[in-house]
Design a protein around this motif. Structure first.
Motif, PDB file in Angstrom:
ATOM      1  N   CYS A   1     -23.056  -3.553  -4.554  1.00  0.00           N
ATOM      2  CA  CYS A   1     -23.148  -4.124  -3.211  1.00  0.00           C
ATOM      3  C   CYS A   1     -23.205  -5.643  -3.267  1.00  0.00           C
ATOM      4  O   CYS A   1     -24.016  -6.214  -3.991  1.00  0.00           O
ATOM      5  CB  CYS A   1     -24.399  -3.583  -2.515  1.00  0.00           C
TER       6      CYS A   1
ATOM      7  N   CYS B   1     -22.989   0.934   1.006  1.00  0.00           N
ATOM      8  CA  CYS B   1     -24.082   0.770   0.049  1.00  0.00           C
ATOM      9  C   CYS B   1     -25.208   1.738   0.427  1.00  0.00           C
ATOM     10  O   CYS B   1     -25.685   1.700   1.566  1.00  0.00           O
ATOM     11  CB  CYS B   1     -24.602  -0.660   0.086  1.00  0.00           C
TER      12      CYS B   1
ATOM     13  N   CYS C   1     -28.695  -0.718   1.274  1.00  0.00           N
ATOM     14  CA  CYS C   1     -28.847  -1.583   2.459  1.00  0.00           C
ATOM     15  C   CYS C   1     -27.884  -1.203   3.578  1.00  0.00           C
ATOM     16  O   CYS C   1     -27.907  -1.812   4.644  1.00  0.00           O
ATOM     17  CB  CYS C   1     -28.679  -3.052   2.078  1.00  0.00           C
TER      18      CYS C   1
ATOM     19  N   CYS D   1     -26.981  -6.534  -1.649  1.00  0.00           N
ATOM     20  CA  CYS D   1     -28.265  -6.230  -2.293  1.00  0.00           C
ATOM     21  C   CYS D   1     -28.146  -5.889  -3.774  1.00  0.00           C
ATOM     22  O   CYS D   1     -29.157  -5.758  -4.457  1.00  0.00           O
ATOM     23  CB  CYS D   1     -28.977  -5.096  -1.556  1.00  0.00           C
TER      24      CYS D   1
HETATM   25 ZN   LIG Z   1     -26.569  -3.065  -0.440  1.00  0.00          ZN
END
Ligand SMILES: [Zn+2]
Length: 409
Positions: free
Chosen positions: A8, A51, A54, A11
Motif C-alpha cells: 500500500c 489495501c 487502510c 500505509c
Molecule cells: Zn494501506
C-alpha cells in the motif's frame, strides 16, 4: 518509478483483493498522431486493488509519468461550469472563515489559477502551488502568485518560512488521486496549515464510483480512489482530523472534506457519512469484491448495443475524447472501425487518434458533417450540457450514454 507495486502506497501493508481489473491498456490521455505506429503504442496493466489495512483503493502498477503525461496540459479554465463551481466555493469559504486582507490562502495543484483568481479579486492574499510549468505560467500571467513545484514537506516548509506564517485556508481539489507519494503530500498539507487553519479537499467518492459502476474514471494517471474511511486513515498519520464534509455532484459524486490540525467536534454530516460507509461494509472485503462483475455487465450491455446497430448498418460516432471515454472504449475492446470518429472541442486532440482504440478525433462541426445516425456521449457526467449543444447544432439522431447502462437521452 515504474512497474508493479505490492504494498500500500499509504500505509505500507501488503495489498489485498482485486477491486477492478481492466486488463492491459494504452494510457488514457496519450493521443496518437495519425502517422504513429499503433504496434509501438505502450500499454500497461490497469488494475485497482484494495489495501486490507487502510482500505485505500489503488492501482497496483505504476506508469512512469515523465514520458507519457507531459505533452498534455489540462487547463481547468476550459469549462464554464468549473469556473462557477470555483467562484461559489471561494465565496462560501470567505464567509465561513471570515477571510480578508490579513489572511493567507494556499491552493495545491492550482492549475491555471481559475480558483485563486477569485481570492485575488477579493483582495485576499493567496499563493498557488502547481508543478506543471506551462500551466502555472498562465496563472502567473493572470496575476495569481504561483510557485512551480510539487507539494512535498520541504516545499511546504519553504512556503511557510517565506510567508512568515501558515495558511488560514489550504485547498487541495481533485489532486489526491494524482499524487504518487501520498504521505509526503499529506505531510505537506499539514505543514502548510496555520495551527487553527482549515484544509479543504475535494475528491471523487469511492462509494459513488461503486454505486454508479463508474469504472471509466479509473485510468493510469489516477493512482488512488478514495473513501472517507481511507482519507481519515491517511490524515490521522499526519496529524490532520476531518471535522466536516459536503457532498458535491462533480465527477459523478465527490466529497468535500474539511480538516484541521486542531481537534474540532465532528459535524452531523461527517458522522452520517461514516455510518453510511460502515453500513455498506467498506471496512470489509465483500464491498470491493463485487465490482468486477458489475463492470462486465455494463460492457456486455454496450457490446450488444453496438452489435445490433452494426447489423443494421447504422453510422455511429462518439462525443467527448476525455480520459473516461478512452478507458471505456478500451475496456469494451472498441476498434477504429466501430465508430466513424469521436468529436472533441480541444484543438490539441483534433487530428489525432484515441489511445488504444485509434478512433480518429475530429471537431464537433466535422463530426456532424459526417452525418452519424447515433452518437454515444462518453463523458456521462456532462451529458445534459453536451446533449443541449448537439441538439442546438441541429443533430436529431439518437444520443446515448453507456454508464451505468445503455441509456437513450
Ligand atoms: Zn494501506
Amino acid at each position: 518509478m515504474e512497474g508493479a507495486i505490492s504494498h500500500c502506497r499509504a500505509c505500507g501493508a501488503p495489498l489485498g483483493e482485486v477491486f477492478c481489473d481492466l486488463g492491459i491498456m494504452a494510457v488514457a490521455n496519450s493521443y496518437l498522431p495519425p502517422e504513429a505506429d499503433p504496434a509501438r503504442e505502450p500499454r500497461f496493466p490497469l488494475r485497482a486493488v484494495v489495501c486490507p489495512a487502510c482500505r485505500m483503493v489503488q492501482l497496483d502498477h505504476v506508469v512512469d509519468a515523465s514520458g507519457i503525461f507531459r505533452d498534455y496540459a489540462y487547463f481547468s479554465s476550459a469549462s464554464a461550469s468549473w469556473q462557477d463551481h470555483a467562484r461559489r466555493y471561494c465565496e462560501a469559504m470567505t464567509d465561513r472563515l471570515g477571510l480578508g486582507p490579513g489572511s493567507l490562502v494556499v491552493e495545491v495543484a492550482s492549475n491555471d489559477g481559475y480558483l485563486l483568481k477569485n481570492f485575488v479579486a477579493a483582495g485576499v492574499p493567496c499563493l498557488g502551488v502547481e508543478p506543471a510549468a506551462n500551466v502555472a505560467e498562465v496563472a502567473i500571467a493572470a496575476g495569481v502568485p504561483t510557485e512551480i513545484a510539487f507539494l512535498t514537506p520541504e516545499t511546504a516548509a519553504r512556503i511557510v518560512a517565506a510567508q512568515g506564517r501558515g495558511a488560514d485556508l489550504v485547498i487541495a481539489n481533485n489532486v489526491l488521486a494524482h499524487v504518487p507519494d501520498i504521505n509526503g503530500f499529506a505531510e505537506g498539507l499539514a505543514t502548510l496549515l496555520a495551527p487553527e487553519g482549515v484544509l479543504t479537499v475535494e475528491t471523487p467518492h469511492l462509494l459513488e464510483l461503486v454505486e454508479g459502476v463508474q469504472f471509466d474514471t479509473i485510468y493510469h494517471e489516477h493512482f488512488a480512489y478514495w473513501s472517507l474511511l481511507a482519507v481519515e486513515h491517511l490524515f490521522a498519520r499526519h496529524g490532520l482530523t476531518v471535522f466536516d464534509l459536503e457532498h458535491l455532484p462533480t465527477h459523478g459524486g465527490s466529497l468535500r472534506l474539511f480538516a484541521s490540525r486542531s481537534a474540532r467536534p465532528a459535524s452531523q454530516a461527517l458522522l452520517a457519512q461514516r455510518r453510511a460507509e460502515a453500513e455498506r461494509g467498506l471496512e470489509g472485503d465483500d464491498f470491493y469484491r463485487g465490482f468486477n462483475a458489475a463492470v462486465a455487465e455494463v460492457l456486455a450491455g454496450f457490446r450488444d448495443w453496438l452489435a445490433e446497430r452494426q447489423a443494421e448498418g447504422k453510422r455511429l460516432a462518439g462525443y467527448g475524447a476525455a480520459a473516461k471515454g478512452n478507458t471505456f472504449l478500451n475496456a469494451a475492446g472498441v476498434i477504429a472501425t466501430d465508430f466513424m470518429a469521436v468529436a472533441d472541442v480541444s484543438p490539441a486532440k483534433q487530428g489525432r487518434l484515441l489511445p488504444g482504440s485509434h478512433v480518429p478525433v475530429v471537431s464537433p462541426e466535422a463530426l456532424l458533417a459526417l452525418a452519424p445516425d447515433e452518437i454515444l456521449i462518453l463523458p456521462w457526467n456532462i451529458a445534459p450540457e453536451l446533449t443541449a449543444q448537439l441538439r442546438g447544432a441541429g443533430f436529431t439522431g439518437g444520443l446515448w450514454t453507456a454508464v451505468p447502462e445503455m441509456r437513450r437521452l
